[in-house]
Design a protein around this motif. Structure first.
Motif, PDB file in Angstrom:
ATOM      1  N   LEU A 191       1.014  -0.818   0.079  1.00 54.22           N
ATOM      2  CA  LEU A 191      -0.114  -0.333  -0.065  1.00 54.22           C
ATOM      3  C   LEU A 191       0.767   1.509  -0.205  1.00 54.22           C
ATOM      4  O   LEU A 191       1.722   0.795   0.922  1.00 54.22           O
ATOM      5  N   VAL A 192       1.088   1.905  -1.459  1.00 51.30           N
ATOM      6  CA  VAL A 192       1.835   3.204  -1.072  1.00 51.30           C
ATOM      7  C   VAL A 192       0.844   4.414  -1.035  1.00 51.30           C
ATOM      8  O   VAL A 192      -0.201   4.615  -1.227  1.00 51.30           O
ATOM      9  N   SER A 193       1.238   5.217  -0.073  1.00 54.08           N
ATOM     10  CA  SER A 193       0.292   6.202   0.372  1.00 54.08           C
ATOM     11  C   SER A 193       0.787   7.679   1.005  1.00 54.08           C
ATOM     12  O   SER A 193       2.523   7.040   0.931  1.00 54.08           O
ATOM     13  N   ARG A 194       0.618   8.583   0.102  1.00 55.48           N
ATOM     14  CA  ARG A 194       1.481  10.009   0.359  1.00 55.48           C
ATOM     15  C   ARG A 194       0.866  10.690   0.857  1.00 55.48           C
ATOM     16  O   ARG A 194       0.517  11.775   0.972  1.00 55.48           O
ATOM     17  N   THR A 195       2.113  10.176   2.283  1.00 51.57           N
ATOM     18  CA  THR A 195       2.029  10.764   3.099  1.00 51.57           C
ATOM     19  C   THR A 195       2.922  10.651   4.098  1.00 51.57           C
ATOM     20  O   THR A 195       3.805  10.314   3.816  1.00 51.57           O
ATOM     21  N   GLY A 196       3.965  11.526   6.005  1.00 53.45           N
ATOM     22  CA  GLY A 196       4.384  11.488   6.185  1.00 53.45           C
ATOM     23  C   GLY A 196       4.605  12.305   7.192  1.00 53.45           C
ATOM     24  O   GLY A 196       3.735  12.498   7.787  1.00 53.45           O
ATOM     25  N   TYR A 197       5.570  11.951   8.204  1.00 55.36           N
ATOM     26  CA  TYR A 197       5.546  12.668   9.443  1.00 55.36           C
ATOM     27  C   TYR A 197       6.622  13.591   9.360  1.00 55.36           C
ATOM     28  O   TYR A 197       7.311  13.530  10.099  1.00 55.36           O
ATOM     29  N   THR A 198       7.122  14.334   8.239  1.00 52.54           N
ATOM     30  CA  THR A 198       8.523  14.380   8.263  1.00 52.54           C
ATOM     31  C   THR A 198       7.954  16.355   8.171  1.00 52.54           C
ATOM     32  O   THR A 198       8.739  17.020   8.135  1.00 52.54           O
ATOM     33  N   GLY A 199       6.638  16.893   7.264  1.00 51.29           N
ATOM     34  CA  GLY A 199       6.427  18.007   6.801  1.00 51.29           C
ATOM     35  C   GLY A 199       6.823  17.605   4.775  1.00 51.29           C
ATOM     36  O   GLY A 199       7.260  19.082   4.656  1.00 51.29           O
ATOM     37  N   GLU A 200       8.088  16.735   4.506  1.00 51.00           N
ATOM     38  CA  GLU A 200       8.844  16.803   3.169  1.00 51.00           C
ATOM     39  C   GLU A 200       7.460  15.801   2.286  1.00 51.00           C
ATOM     40  O   GLU A 200       7.437  15.136   2.839  1.00 51.00           O
ATOM     41  N   PHE A 201       8.224  15.985   0.677  1.00 47.29           N
ATOM     42  CA  PHE A 201       7.490  15.045  -0.137  1.00 47.29           C
ATOM     43  C   PHE A 201       8.265  13.641  -0.222  1.00 47.29           C
ATOM     44  O   PHE A 201       8.866  12.859   0.876  1.00 47.29           O
ATOM     45  N   GLY A 202       7.209  12.551  -0.007  1.00 47.39           N
ATOM     46  CA  GLY A 202       7.418  11.293   0.743  1.00 47.39           C
ATOM     47  C   GLY A 202       6.034  10.422   0.227  1.00 47.39           C
ATOM     48  O   GLY A 202       4.958  10.624   0.329  1.00 47.39           O
ATOM     49  N   PHE A 203       7.044   9.383   0.990  1.00 46.13           N
ATOM     50  CA  PHE A 203       5.885   7.932   0.938  1.00 46.13           C
ATOM     51  C   PHE A 203       5.573   7.129   1.759  1.00 46.13           C
ATOM     52  O   PHE A 203       6.691   6.979   2.765  1.00 46.13           O
ATOM     53  N   GLU A 204       4.415   6.428   2.350  1.00 44.89           N
ATOM     54  CA  GLU A 204       4.536   5.419   3.617  1.00 44.89           C
ATOM     55  C   GLU A 204       3.848   4.624   2.777  1.00 44.89           C
ATOM     56  O   GLU A 204       3.098   4.187   1.653  1.00 44.89           O
ATOM     57  N   LEU A 205       4.875   3.048   2.931  1.00 40.26           N
ATOM     58  CA  LEU A 205       4.860   1.740   2.252  1.00 40.26           C
ATOM     59  C   LEU A 205       4.189   1.384   3.652  1.00 40.26           C
ATOM     60  O   LEU A 205       4.801   1.146   4.482  1.00 40.26           O
ATOM     61  N   TYR A 206       3.515  -0.155   3.345  1.00 39.66           N
ATOM     62  CA  TYR A 206       2.854  -0.928   4.357  1.00 39.66           C
ATOM     63  C   TYR A 206       2.600  -1.913   3.756  1.00 39.66           C
ATOM     64  O   TYR A 206       2.845  -2.322   2.167  1.00 39.66           O
ATOM     65  N   MET A 207       2.836  -2.757   4.216  1.00 37.24           N
ATOM     66  CA  MET A 207       3.769  -4.432   3.332  1.00 37.24           C
ATOM     67  C   MET A 207       3.261  -4.814   4.819  1.00 37.24           C
ATOM     68  O   MET A 207       3.239  -4.922   5.962  1.00 37.24           O
ATOM     69  N   ASP A 208       3.252  -6.556   4.130  1.00 37.39           N
ATOM     70  CA  ASP A 208       3.640  -7.814   4.980  1.00 37.39           C
ATOM     71  C   ASP A 208       4.661  -7.078   5.797  1.00 37.39           C
ATOM     72  O   ASP A 208       6.030  -7.273   5.341  1.00 37.39           O
ATOM     73  N   ILE A 209       4.573  -8.356   6.967  1.00 41.89           N
ATOM     74  CA  ILE A 209       5.410  -7.633   7.958  1.00 41.89           C
ATOM     75  C   ILE A 209       7.333  -8.392   7.292  1.00 41.89           C
ATOM     76  O   ILE A 209       8.488  -8.204   7.394  1.00 41.89           O
ATOM     77  N   ALA A 210       6.749 -10.120   6.965  1.00 38.84           N
ATOM     78  CA  ALA A 210       7.590 -10.736   5.887  1.00 38.84           C
ATOM     79  C   ALA A 210       8.565  -9.977   4.820  1.00 38.84           C
ATOM     80  O   ALA A 210       9.450 -10.066   4.570  1.00 38.84           O
ATOM     81  N   ARG A 211       7.939  -9.181   4.598  1.00 39.10           N
ATOM     82  CA  ARG A 211       8.733  -8.539   3.102  1.00 39.10           C
ATOM     83  C   ARG A 211       9.484  -6.849   3.531  1.00 39.10           C
ATOM     84  O   ARG A 211       9.991  -6.667   2.913  1.00 39.10           O
ATOM     85  N   MET A 212       9.645  -6.946   4.678  1.00 36.92           N
ATOM     86  CA  MET A 212      10.186  -5.826   5.089  1.00 36.92           C
ATOM     87  C   MET A 212      11.409  -5.654   4.940  1.00 36.92           C
ATOM     88  O   MET A 212      12.205  -4.498   4.650  1.00 36.92           O
ATOM     89  N   VAL A 213      11.995  -6.755   5.300  1.00 36.65           N
ATOM     90  CA  VAL A 213      13.085  -7.041   5.546  1.00 36.65           C
ATOM     91  C   VAL A 213      13.868  -6.131   3.973  1.00 36.65           C
ATOM     92  O   VAL A 213      14.883  -5.899   3.802  1.00 36.65           O
TER      93      VAL A 213
END
Lengths: 131, 426
Positions: B210-232
């Motif tokens: 899940l690609v979300s055009r959000t964040g917590y920095t005030g800067e352009f970017g994305f939050e990427l959600y995925m199955d925990i097993a895919r994180m590394v």
């Protein structure tokens, strides 16, 4: 984070439990913070200095170091008078991170060198860090 | 879970890459990597940074009554929240708001995503998945939406900074279908590849995201959600793909200084167990057209309208990097030294400095005619004081020994890129 065995802890200095070091140079001494302290603090963004001529007792707060996260007090390892401050740190506090021994914070005239006995040798300091 | 230290799936990676770790909301998290918090903060303004944010909690709410349950519990009116025209939320859009208790106090802040008509994703802070899931469950009224706390099951990483889209493009199977035209607070895809009703977004390695055009920095970017097993694997692939753009991993220290400079609150620190009034984030409420009342009823609404709270939460910035630790032993005074409140957040935004009194950042220095601008940083954050103060007024932060004069601000770091049009960033 540096492992204990990666820390640069020079011999010949005396260390405090608050992670300062002092090096005797003739009748003066220079004071800074240890490699462990700078590694724990992270990027230092401001060094607050005392004034030349200020006098402090052993263990008394003489200034602060500001990292990105927090403000930490610095304590004088020996009773004495401030005879010089490291002016370079005003514009480049990150020098403390780069080399915490080359980049001392204050130069003092110690009042009583027998106080050195209450400070830690490098081996004792290592024991402290190893908990 | 009190007392138990939790780890994200990237914990071993962080440790192996020299991160300074610390406990945050019971998770052992990276504060900074060997590059240091200052370099990480600056990277997010000039290039890009990658944050492990899988300590945050994802909850799904599904079923025909999902929306009405959220309408009762969430501060934003999902039927009137998008844009100046106050359009209803739609599939592929998300909104920021808070969950309040009946007194109007903040339980947590959240982003609510509408995935389909009957499926919503609620993203809350670390350790809050169980609390908010229970709060939702307790406020069902004869409805039966499914509420699933996916804490530690769904992973999240944030890629933030102006190069984020160009880096992400190289990892997507079909970047042209995902990125162009993607607006602020919109999203695409789903994190497990199974959910019907939303077009999947897939990385080249097959990972559903899940690609979300959000964040917590005030800067352009994305939050990427995925199955925990895919994180590394995705984390490592992103860093590899980002090498040409100088993408670096970033820790919580840079995340904190970036969000403070962007004027964003930290839940349980800048907002929390006091009424959600007189603060810079009131856009999170379901205001009606006149801005006097609310367009819907929700838990805490009546308490806010009746509230007699006299304390104000205000952003500030200093005149140099000096800070006072926000703690029980520090406070705020007026310029005469009279105690007027407390410090909620005090950190250093290392990308900004003062030029003739005004704040400029490394992003705006050239336009301000300061090409060689090398900021030492400014302290900034939020105070909670007993009166309303106007931007430009000065106050003093003190711990009893040190006194630092700071200025009340409307904005702190100028030239932020979070809302910039995608077309400029690809």
């Amino acid at each position: 984070m540096k492992e204990i065995n990666e820390l640069n802890l020079p011999d010949g200095l005396r260390y405090t439990r608050d992670h300062e070091w002092v090096k005797i140079m003739g009748d003066a001494a220079i004071v800074g913070i240890s490699d462990y302290a700078q590694d724990q603090l992270g990027d230092i963004v401001y060094v607050e200095m005392p004034e030349v001529g200020d006098e402090f007792k052993q263990g008394e707060e003489f200034g602060t170091l500001e990292s990105v996260k927090a403000v930490s007090e610095t304590y004088l390892p020996l009773t004495g008078e401030i005879i010089e401050i490291n002016e370079a740190l005003a514009d480049a506090p990150e020098l403390v991170n780069k080399d915490p021994y080359e980049n001392w914070i204050v130069r003092i005239r110690p009042a009583d060198l027998s106080e050195l006995d209450s400070l830690l040798t490098v081996d004792e300091y290592l024991d402290l860090l190893n908990g | 879970m009190e007392g138990e230290t939790r780890k994200t799936v990237l914990h071993a990676w962080h440790a192996a890459h020299g991160a300074n770790m610390a406990i945050f909301a019971s998770y052992d998290m990276p504060l900074w990597y060997p590059a240091g918090a200052r370099a990480e903060h600056l990277a997010v303004l000039s290039r890009a940074g990658l944050f492990d944010t899988s300590h945050m909690a994802v909850i799904t709410v599904s079923g025909r009554s999902a929306r009405s349950l959220l309408q009762r519990c969430f501060s934003k009116d999902l039927d009137a929240c998008l844009g100046p025209g106050r359009a209803p939320i739609a599939a592929g859009r998300c909104v920021y708001g808070v969950f309040l208790d009946i007194r109007g106090h903040v339980i947590d802040d959240a982003i609510v995503y509408q995935v389909t008509e009957d499926l919503y994703m609620v993203v809350v802070n670390a350790g809050m998945g169980g609390t908010i899931a229970a709060h939702l469950a307790a406020n069902r009224q004869g409805e039966d939406p499914a509420i699933t706390d996916l804490t530690d099951k769904v992973g999240k990483m944030d890629i933030q900074g102006p190069a984020s889209a160009r880096i992400l493009r190289g990892l997507l199977q079909d970047p042209e279908a995902v990125l162009p035209g993607m607006g602020y607070f919109s999203f695409k895809g789903w994190f497990d590849g199974k959910e019907a009703g939303i077009a999947p977004v897939t990385l080249l390695d097959g990972t559903s995201v899940l690609v979300s055009r959000t964040g917590y920095t005030g800067e352009f970017g994305f939050e990427l959600y995925m199955d925990i097993a895919r994180m590394v694997p995705v984390w490592e692939t992103l860093l590899e793909a980002g090498r040409a753009f100088d993408l670096i991993p970033c820790g919580l220290a840079a995340r904190d200084s970036l969000r403070a400079g962007a004027g964003l609150p930290l839940s349980h620190q800048d907002i929390g167990h006091w009424p959600f009034v007189h603060n810079p984030w009131l856009f999170a409420l379901a205001w009606d057209k006149d801005g006097k009342g609310f367009s819907k009823d929700f838990i805490g609404a009546e308490a806010l309208l009746q509230c007699r709270e006299h304390r104000y939460t205000l952003p500030f910035a200093g005149f140099d990097p000096r800070k006072i630790n926000a703690c029980e032993d520090s406070w705020v005074t007026d310029m005469q030294g009279i105690r007027i409140g407390s410090i909620l957040t005090c950190t250093t935004d290392m990308a900004i400095g003062r030029a003739e009194g005004d704040i400029i950042s490394i992003a705006t220095a050239e336009a301000a005619g300061k090409k060689d601008f090398a900021p030492r940083g400014l302290s900034c954050g939020f105070v909670r004081v007993e009166m309303s103060l106007a931007a430009g007024e000065t106050i003093i932060l003190t711990d009893g020994k040190r006194r630092i004069t700071v200025e009340i601000r409307e904005e702190i770091r100028p030239g932020r890129t979070a809302r910039r049009a995608m077309a400029r960033m690809l």
